[in-house]
Design a protein around this motif. Structure first.
Motif, PDB file in Angstrom:
ATOM      1  N   GLN A  26     -16.065   0.567   7.469  1.00 33.68           N
ATOM      2  CA  GLN A  26     -15.721  -0.665   8.158  1.00 33.68           C
ATOM      3  C   GLN A  26     -15.833  -1.901   7.267  1.00 33.68           C
ATOM      4  O   GLN A  26     -15.142  -2.894   7.494  1.00 33.68           O
ATOM      5  CB  GLN A  26     -16.613  -0.838   9.394  1.00 33.68           C
ATOM      6  CG  GLN A  26     -16.350   0.187  10.483  1.00 33.68           C
ATOM      7  CD  GLN A  26     -17.182  -0.053  11.736  1.00 33.68           C
ATOM      8  OE1 GLN A  26     -17.884  -1.047  11.855  1.00 33.68           O
ATOM      9  NE2 GLN A  26     -17.112   0.873  12.674  1.00 33.68           N
ATOM     10  N   THR A  27     -16.684  -1.843   6.253  1.00 35.81           N
ATOM     11  CA  THR A  27     -16.942  -3.023   5.423  1.00 35.81           C
ATOM     12  C   THR A  27     -16.237  -2.954   4.073  1.00 35.81           C
ATOM     13  O   THR A  27     -15.592  -3.903   3.641  1.00 35.81           O
ATOM     14  CB  THR A  27     -18.459  -3.201   5.212  1.00 35.81           C
ATOM     15  OG1 THR A  27     -19.115  -3.160   6.478  1.00 35.81           O
ATOM     16  CG2 THR A  27     -18.768  -4.524   4.547  1.00 35.81           C
ATOM     17  N   ILE A  28     -16.354  -1.823   3.391  1.00 32.12           N
ATOM     18  CA  ILE A  28     -15.746  -1.657   2.063  1.00 32.12           C
ATOM     19  C   ILE A  28     -14.312  -1.154   2.184  1.00 32.12           C
ATOM     20  O   ILE A  28     -13.404  -1.619   1.491  1.00 32.12           O
ATOM     21  CB  ILE A  28     -16.582  -0.686   1.204  1.00 32.12           C
ATOM     22  CG1 ILE A  28     -17.988  -1.262   0.987  1.00 32.12           C
ATOM     23  CG2 ILE A  28     -15.900  -0.407  -0.124  1.00 32.12           C
ATOM     24  CD1 ILE A  28     -18.962  -0.300   0.325  1.00 32.12           C
ATOM     25  N   GLY A  29     -14.106  -0.194   3.065  1.00 35.58           N
ATOM     26  CA  GLY A  29     -12.774   0.356   3.276  1.00 35.58           C
ATOM     27  C   GLY A  29     -12.413   1.440   2.278  1.00 35.58           C
ATOM     28  O   GLY A  29     -13.129   1.694   1.308  1.00 35.58           O
ATOM     29  N   LEU A  30     -11.281   2.078   2.526  1.00 34.50           N
ATOM     30  CA  LEU A  30     -10.805   3.148   1.654  1.00 34.50           C
ATOM     31  C   LEU A  30     -10.082   2.567   0.444  1.00 34.50           C
ATOM     32  O   LEU A  30      -9.523   1.470   0.505  1.00 34.50           O
ATOM     33  CB  LEU A  30      -9.862   4.083   2.406  1.00 34.50           C
ATOM     34  CG  LEU A  30     -10.499   5.234   3.192  1.00 34.50           C
ATOM     35  CD1 LEU A  30     -11.421   4.711   4.277  1.00 34.50           C
ATOM     36  CD2 LEU A  30      -9.430   6.139   3.790  1.00 34.50           C
ATOM     37  N   LYS A  31     -10.126   3.296  -0.647  1.00 34.39           N
ATOM     38  CA  LYS A  31      -9.425   2.843  -1.844  1.00 34.39           C
ATOM     39  C   LYS A  31      -7.927   3.059  -1.688  1.00 34.39           C
ATOM     40  O   LYS A  31      -7.472   3.863  -0.863  1.00 34.39           O
ATOM     41  CB  LYS A  31      -9.943   3.575  -3.080  1.00 34.39           C
ATOM     42  CG  LYS A  31      -9.547   5.031  -3.182  1.00 34.39           C
ATOM     43  CD  LYS A  31     -10.086   5.652  -4.460  1.00 34.39           C
ATOM     44  CE  LYS A  31      -9.633   7.096  -4.600  1.00 34.39           C
ATOM     45  NZ  LYS A  31     -10.160   7.724  -5.833  1.00 34.39           N
ATOM     46  N   SER A  32      -7.160   2.354  -2.478  1.00 32.51           N
ATOM     47  CA  SER A  32      -5.707   2.470  -2.443  1.00 32.51           C
ATOM     48  C   SER A  32      -5.289   3.909  -2.750  1.00 32.51           C
ATOM     49  O   SER A  32      -5.771   4.513  -3.706  1.00 32.51           O
ATOM     50  CB  SER A  32      -5.084   1.519  -3.469  1.00 32.51           C
ATOM     51  OG  SER A  32      -3.696   1.679  -3.510  1.00 32.51           O
ATOM     52  N   GLY A  33      -4.425   4.463  -1.934  1.00 30.92           N
ATOM     53  CA  GLY A  33      -3.935   5.814  -2.149  1.00 30.92           C
ATOM     54  C   GLY A  33      -4.778   6.887  -1.505  1.00 30.92           C
ATOM     55  O   GLY A  33      -4.405   8.066  -1.522  1.00 30.92           O
ATOM     56  N   SER A  34      -5.915   6.507  -0.926  1.00 33.40           N
ATOM     57  CA  SER A  34      -6.791   7.482  -0.281  1.00 33.40           C
ATOM     58  C   SER A  34      -6.621   7.403   1.227  1.00 33.40           C
ATOM     59  O   SER A  34      -6.489   6.315   1.793  1.00 33.40           O
ATOM     60  CB  SER A  34      -8.252   7.221  -0.655  1.00 33.40           C
ATOM     61  OG  SER A  34      -9.110   8.197  -0.073  1.00 33.40           O
ATOM     62  N   ASN A  35      -6.598   8.556   1.885  1.00 37.85           N
ATOM     63  CA  ASN A  35      -6.445   8.570   3.340  1.00 37.85           C
ATOM     64  C   ASN A  35      -7.656   9.169   4.044  1.00 37.85           C
ATOM     65  O   ASN A  35      -7.628   9.363   5.258  1.00 37.85           O
ATOM     66  CB  ASN A  35      -5.170   9.334   3.746  1.00 37.85           C
ATOM     67  CG  ASN A  35      -5.147  10.756   3.184  1.00 37.85           C
ATOM     68  OD1 ASN A  35      -6.173  11.408   3.071  1.00 37.85           O
ATOM     69  ND2 ASN A  35      -3.953  11.228   2.846  1.00 37.85           N
TER      70      ASN A  35
END
Length: 318
Positions: A130-139
């Motif tokens: 919720q705070t950092i989030g997923l990296k680009s390209g990751s699901n």
């Protein structure tokens, strides 16, 4: 060199800033002191209820009085307002040490976070996602364990702790993230085996199709390391069997990253390797986030915390 010694040595050269949310836990404080004294990382402790005397040479941050609280909370509000939270809700949430620590990482005020000694995996991952989030390209957020042996061999197993039954897209992401984790933490080029109960068409089943579909997705990314499947474990690791079952494979017989098709297989495999083969399991190492936030077992020792902080430092791109 022992993999843990190697990880600590490389982390000492990075000297990253890692935040530890639970300063009321004596293990966390002892780990922070060791990290500080041995120049393995720059630890920041988060003040929370029950925090007792802490050495003055350790940095301690109080979320409630910290001047960055409102800034962090506003950023959190912007990310989560679609869920119906207000700005005042965001402030209350970010005051929590887990969320404040994650907010520090998201804002770039720390390179990573290590938590979980007194928190559940669900709570740690919730704050991270919720705070950092997923990296680009990751699901998907997933995990690996490093499995190290006395003879110096080190393998990466994924996923063994987070995603029960990944679909093809998730399995592909787990494989690619695991390869990156292996390279960052061990310094070795990954050779990734997509595991199954079939090798190169020796059986047909929808569970095998899942692995094949994941491999097709992976191959569309033009990676600079080899990935192959579907492979049985013996074909992935034993050269003689690989020569018979998959003679044209770049991975068979020499894999160092093993991707399991579901959490049943991965969790069972790492525990068998640990208990019967005498391997040391380091992890779970959480991957897939935009910036690293590691989860600890609640039964961890202070030494485990030190080692996880060093892994977190190596996972950071900052």
């Amino acid at each position: 060199m022992d993999i843990i010694q190697d990880i600590r040595k490389r982390a000492s050269k990075e000297l990253k800033t890692i935040v530890l949310p639970r300063s009321s836990d004596p293990r966390v404080v002892q780990a922070a002191q060791h990290l500080k004294d041995h120049n393995l990382a720059h630890p920041i402790l988060i003040q929370n209820s029950g925090t007792s005397d802490i050495s003055k040479n350790l940095q301690v941050v109080d979320p409630v009085s910290d001047e960055r609280l409102k800034t962090y909370a506003h950023s959190f509000y912007l990310q989560r307002k679609h869920k119906g939270i207000s700005e005042s809700d965001a402030i209350d949430i970010v005051k929590d040490p887990l969320f404040f620590a994650a907010a520090m990482v998201a804002a770039g005020d720390a390179d990573g976070c290590v938590a979980g000694s007194v928190s559940t995996t669900g709570d740690v991952l919730r704050a991270a996602i919720q705070t950092i989030g997923l990296k680009s390209g990751s699901n998907v957020v997933s995990s690996v364990f490093l499995m190290s042996f006395n003879d110096g061999r080190v393998f990466t197993y994924g996923d063994c702790a987070v995603v029960p039954y990944p679909n093809a897209e998730q399995l592909a992401t787990i494989a690619m993230d695991s390869a990156q984790t292996h390279q960052k933490v061990t310094g070795s080029k990954p050779k990734v085996a997509m595991l199954s109960f079939s090798t190169k068409g020796s059986a047909e089943h929808e569970r095998i199709d899942l692995v094949r579909n994941a491999l097709e997705i992976i191959n569309s990314h033009n990676l600079n390391y080899p990935v192959d499947g579907e492979l049985q474990f013996d074909a992935a690791i034993v050269p003689q069997i690989a020569q018979r079952k998959a003679p044209d494979s770049e991975v068979a017989g020499q894999a160092n990253v093993f991707i399991y098709p579901n959490l049943d297989a991965g969790n069972i495999a790492y525990k068998i390797t640990e208990r019967l083969a005498g391997a040391t399991a380091t992890g779970p190492i959480i991957q897939g986030l935009a910036k690293p936030m590691m989860d600890l077992s609640r039964g961890c020792t202070w030494e485990d915390i030190v080692n996880t902080v060093c892994v977190c430092a190596l996972m950071s791109d900052g």
